[in-house]
Motif scaffolding. Structure first.
Motif, PDB file in Angstrom:
ATOM      1  N   LEU A  48       0.815  -1.217   0.000  1.00  0.00           N
ATOM      2  CA  LEU A  48       0.000   0.000   0.000  1.00  0.00           C
ATOM      3  C   LEU A  48       0.853   1.273   0.000  1.00  0.00           C
ATOM      4  O   LEU A  48       0.319   2.374   0.092  1.00  0.00           O
ATOM      5  CB  LEU A  48      -0.932   0.000   1.221  1.00  0.00           C
ATOM      6  CG  LEU A  48      -2.116  -0.969   1.137  1.00  0.00           C
ATOM      7  CD1 LEU A  48      -2.791  -1.136   2.488  1.00  0.00           C
ATOM      8  CD2 LEU A  48      -3.129  -0.480   0.114  1.00  0.00           C
ATOM      9  N   LEU A  50       3.355   1.922   2.290  1.00  0.00           N
ATOM     10  CA  LEU A  50       3.900   2.250   3.605  1.00  0.00           C
ATOM     11  C   LEU A  50       5.163   1.405   3.850  1.00  0.00           C
ATOM     12  O   LEU A  50       5.169   0.480   4.667  1.00  0.00           O
ATOM     13  CB  LEU A  50       2.853   1.998   4.702  1.00  0.00           C
ATOM     14  CG  LEU A  50       1.596   2.873   4.617  1.00  0.00           C
ATOM     15  CD1 LEU A  50       0.566   2.431   5.634  1.00  0.00           C
ATOM     16  CD2 LEU A  50       1.961   4.334   4.843  1.00  0.00           C
ATOM     17  N   LEU A  53       6.674   1.637   7.662  1.00  0.00           N
ATOM     18  CA  LEU A  53       5.840   0.959   8.669  1.00  0.00           C
ATOM     19  C   LEU A  53       5.734  -0.537   8.387  1.00  0.00           C
ATOM     20  O   LEU A  53       5.694  -1.355   9.311  1.00  0.00           O
ATOM     21  CB  LEU A  53       4.444   1.597   8.704  1.00  0.00           C
ATOM     22  CG  LEU A  53       4.371   2.965   9.386  1.00  0.00           C
ATOM     23  CD1 LEU A  53       2.969   3.526   9.277  1.00  0.00           C
ATOM     24  CD2 LEU A  53       4.781   2.865  10.849  1.00  0.00           C
TER      25      LEU A  53
ATOM     26  N   ILE B  42      -4.442  -2.959  11.896  1.00  0.00           N
ATOM     27  CA  ILE B  42      -3.319  -2.323  11.189  1.00  0.00           C
ATOM     28  C   ILE B  42      -3.573  -2.322   9.677  1.00  0.00           C
ATOM     29  O   ILE B  42      -3.390  -1.309   9.000  1.00  0.00           O
ATOM     30  CB  ILE B  42      -2.003  -3.073  11.521  1.00  0.00           C
ATOM     31  CG1 ILE B  42      -1.554  -2.729  12.939  1.00  0.00           C
ATOM     32  CG2 ILE B  42      -0.911  -2.739  10.512  1.00  0.00           C
ATOM     33  CD1 ILE B  42      -0.339  -3.495  13.403  1.00  0.00           C
ATOM     34  N   LEU B  43      -4.019  -3.463   9.164  1.00  0.00           N
ATOM     35  CA  LEU B  43      -4.274  -3.573   7.718  1.00  0.00           C
ATOM     36  C   LEU B  43      -5.398  -2.624   7.300  1.00  0.00           C
ATOM     37  O   LEU B  43      -5.304  -1.951   6.257  1.00  0.00           O
ATOM     38  CB  LEU B  43      -4.624  -5.025   7.373  1.00  0.00           C
ATOM     39  CG  LEU B  43      -4.800  -5.327   5.893  1.00  0.00           C
ATOM     40  CD1 LEU B  43      -3.554  -4.943   5.111  1.00  0.00           C
ATOM     41  CD2 LEU B  43      -5.111  -6.792   5.672  1.00  0.00           C
ATOM     42  N   ALA B  46      -4.059   0.915   7.231  1.00  0.00           N
ATOM     43  CA  ALA B  46      -3.187   1.133   6.067  1.00  0.00           C
ATOM     44  C   ALA B  46      -4.024   1.317   4.799  1.00  0.00           C
ATOM     45  O   ALA B  46      -3.744   2.195   3.977  1.00  0.00           O
ATOM     46  CB  ALA B  46      -2.225  -0.046   5.908  1.00  0.00           C
ATOM     47  N   GLN B  60      -1.387   6.602   9.211  1.00  0.00           N
ATOM     48  CA  GLN B  60      -0.072   6.108   9.632  1.00  0.00           C
ATOM     49  C   GLN B  60       0.111   6.210  11.144  1.00  0.00           C
ATOM     50  O   GLN B  60       0.683   5.307  11.771  1.00  0.00           O
ATOM     51  CB  GLN B  60       1.026   6.925   8.946  1.00  0.00           C
ATOM     52  CG  GLN B  60       1.140   6.680   7.466  1.00  0.00           C
ATOM     53  CD  GLN B  60       2.452   7.229   6.931  1.00  0.00           C
ATOM     54  OE1 GLN B  60       3.505   6.675   7.188  1.00  0.00           O
ATOM     55  NE2 GLN B  60       2.388   8.338   6.219  1.00  0.00           N
ATOM     56  N   VAL B  61      -0.391   7.314  11.719  1.00  0.00           N
ATOM     57  CA  VAL B  61      -0.294   7.479  13.180  1.00  0.00           C
ATOM     58  C   VAL B  61      -1.093   6.381  13.884  1.00  0.00           C
ATOM     59  O   VAL B  61      -0.661   5.833  14.900  1.00  0.00           O
ATOM     60  CB  VAL B  61      -0.780   8.891  13.606  1.00  0.00           C
ATOM     61  CG1 VAL B  61      -0.856   9.003  15.121  1.00  0.00           C
ATOM     62  CG2 VAL B  61       0.152   9.955  13.066  1.00  0.00           C
ATOM     63  N   ILE B  63      -1.548   3.396  12.777  1.00  0.00           N
ATOM     64  CA  ILE B  63      -0.753   2.166  12.699  1.00  0.00           C
ATOM     65  C   ILE B  63       0.328   2.163  13.774  1.00  0.00           C
ATOM     66  O   ILE B  63       0.558   1.150  14.447  1.00  0.00           O
ATOM     67  CB  ILE B  63      -0.130   2.019  11.290  1.00  0.00           C
ATOM     68  CG1 ILE B  63      -1.233   1.830  10.252  1.00  0.00           C
ATOM     69  CG2 ILE B  63       0.831   0.844  11.242  1.00  0.00           C
ATOM     70  CD1 ILE B  63      -0.738   1.838   8.824  1.00  0.00           C
ATOM     71  N   VAL B  64       1.013   3.307  13.951  1.00  0.00           N
ATOM     72  CA  VAL B  64       2.031   3.405  15.004  1.00  0.00           C
ATOM     73  C   VAL B  64       1.404   3.081  16.362  1.00  0.00           C
ATOM     74  O   VAL B  64       1.956   2.345  17.177  1.00  0.00           O
ATOM     75  CB  VAL B  64       2.665   4.818  15.020  1.00  0.00           C
ATOM     76  CG1 VAL B  64       3.569   4.998  16.231  1.00  0.00           C
ATOM     77  CG2 VAL B  64       3.459   5.058  13.743  1.00  0.00           C
ATOM     78  N   LEU B  65       0.194   3.625  16.580  1.00  0.00           N
ATOM     79  CA  LEU B  65      -0.535   3.386  17.833  1.00  0.00           C
ATOM     80  C   LEU B  65      -0.839   1.889  18.003  1.00  0.00           C
ATOM     81  O   LEU B  65      -0.604   1.309  19.075  1.00  0.00           O
ATOM     82  CB  LEU B  65      -1.836   4.192  17.798  1.00  0.00           C
ATOM     83  CG  LEU B  65      -2.593   4.362  19.112  1.00  0.00           C
ATOM     84  CD1 LEU B  65      -1.819   5.275  20.024  1.00  0.00           C
ATOM     85  CD2 LEU B  65      -3.970   4.950  18.858  1.00  0.00           C
ATOM     86  N   VAL B  67       0.638  -0.714  16.586  1.00  0.00           N
ATOM     87  CA  VAL B  67       1.872  -1.493  16.763  1.00  0.00           C
ATOM     88  C   VAL B  67       2.356  -1.374  18.214  1.00  0.00           C
ATOM     89  O   VAL B  67       2.787  -2.354  18.833  1.00  0.00           O
ATOM     90  CB  VAL B  67       2.951  -1.009  15.763  1.00  0.00           C
ATOM     91  CG1 VAL B  67       4.303  -1.581  16.122  1.00  0.00           C
ATOM     92  CG2 VAL B  67       2.581  -1.406  14.355  1.00  0.00           C
ATOM     93  N   THR B  68       2.238  -0.152  18.774  1.00  0.00           N
ATOM     94  CA  THR B  68       2.645   0.046  20.178  1.00  0.00           C
ATOM     95  C   THR B  68       1.730  -0.746  21.111  1.00  0.00           C
ATOM     96  O   THR B  68       2.207  -1.350  22.081  1.00  0.00           O
ATOM     97  CB  THR B  68       2.589   1.547  20.535  1.00  0.00           C
ATOM     98  OG1 THR B  68       3.268   2.275  19.532  1.00  0.00           O
ATOM     99  CG2 THR B  68       3.245   1.809  21.880  1.00  0.00           C
TER     100      THR B  68
END
Lengths: 187, 101
Positions: A48, A50, A53, B42-43, B46, B60-61, B63-65, B67-68
């Motif tokens: 996609l 990214l 990430l 996450i998917l 994205a 994106q933010v 996703i970061v959240l 993942v954390t």
């Protein structure tokens, strides 16, 4: 065309590997199946656009599953999977509920009036993410930082064999350790 | 490839993870279900970033959240399992119904 092939391969593999996690008798095999599923998620994120990430997800999941494998061995029921066994309870109810959730969400996806694509992706999405986290989303980044720090403290407290209250006993005003075995700090 | 297809894969992952989280007896296996659910989120984030709002970094933010959250969930989960096993020699959800110390 190539993107379609990659999408279908990774998508089907992610779901199939995810399903196999709960089908394997061996916890070790289940761990690697979960790893495969999450690596496919990372691959789809790269597909996609990214890149950063996606690579972070791939690297993090590899390490995370390696750690999980250690805990699998520690708290295993049947690590080698030599004997067929079921680790499930309320299988029928759980399956029905999950099938219902899946159908409901898919209907929502199909019927929802999704907005048109607004704008174009920045030339370097990673740079845009970094500037966003250090700018408008600084509060998110700070909150994540505090959450991670709290996690470090909490995990150490939870996993140590004896904490402060064990050593000093129930009386918080106690000055001397109430060691269950002589020879410690309380002598 | 369309947004809907990505979201269907994400929903499938979420549902499979939910099945694991609801039905697994082992606490570690239950955590694997939660990881799969977060993988689906996450998917979906994205895909929404790519197909709906690529100019914004909000996806994106998120996703970061997520993942954390995955990392925190695993660390805290394993610490709780370790503490629980030390206190009661329990590693199954059915036996961990009582959480009093």
């Amino acid at each position: 065309m190539l993107d379609d092939v990659i999408f279908w391969t990774l998508g089907v593999l992610a779901v199939a590997a995810g399903g196999m996690v709960f089908r394997f008798d061996s916890m070790a095999r289940a761990t690697y199946s979960l790893l495969l599923s999450l690596l496919c998620v990372g691959g789809l994120a790269i597909l996609l656009g990214l890149d950063y990430l996606g690579v972070v997800i791939v690297l993090m999941m590899t390490i995370e599953m390696a750690i999980m494998a250690v805990f699998m061995v520690m708290f295993m029921m049947n690590p080698a999977g030599l004997m067929p066994m079921s680790m499930l309870h309320n299988k029928r109810g759980g399956a029905a509920l999950c099938a219902g959730v899946f159908v409901l969400l898919v209907v929502g996806i199909v019927l929802a009036p999704w907005p048109e694509r607004a704008g174009r992706a920045d030339g370097d999405p990673t740079m845009a993410l970094g500037q966003s986290l250090m700018g408008p989303h600084m509060l998110t980044m700070m909150t994540l930082g505090f959450a991670l720090f709290t996690t470090i403290v909490a995990t150490v407290v939870l996993s140590t064999r004896r904490g402060r209250y064990d050593r000093l006993g129930d009386d918080l005003r106690a000055r001397h350790a109430d060691d269950p075995v002589r020879g410690g700090i309380g002598r | 490839m369309t947004l809907e297809l990505f979201l269907v894969v994400a929903v499938a992952l979420f549902s499979v993870g939910l099945f694991g989280a609801l039905t697994q007896q082992s606490i570690v296996m239950l955590m694997m279900g939660l990881e799969l659910m977060l993988g689906g989120i996450i998917l979906a984030a994205a895909a929404l970033w790519h197909y709906v709002a690529p100019a914004s970094t909000d996806g994106q933010v998120l996703i970061v959240l997520a993942v954390t959250v995955m990392a925190v969930e695993m660390a805290i989960g394993f610490a709780i399992v370790t503490a629980l096993f030390r206190a009661r020699e329990v590693d199954m959800t059915d036996e961990a119904a009582e959480l009093k110390g």
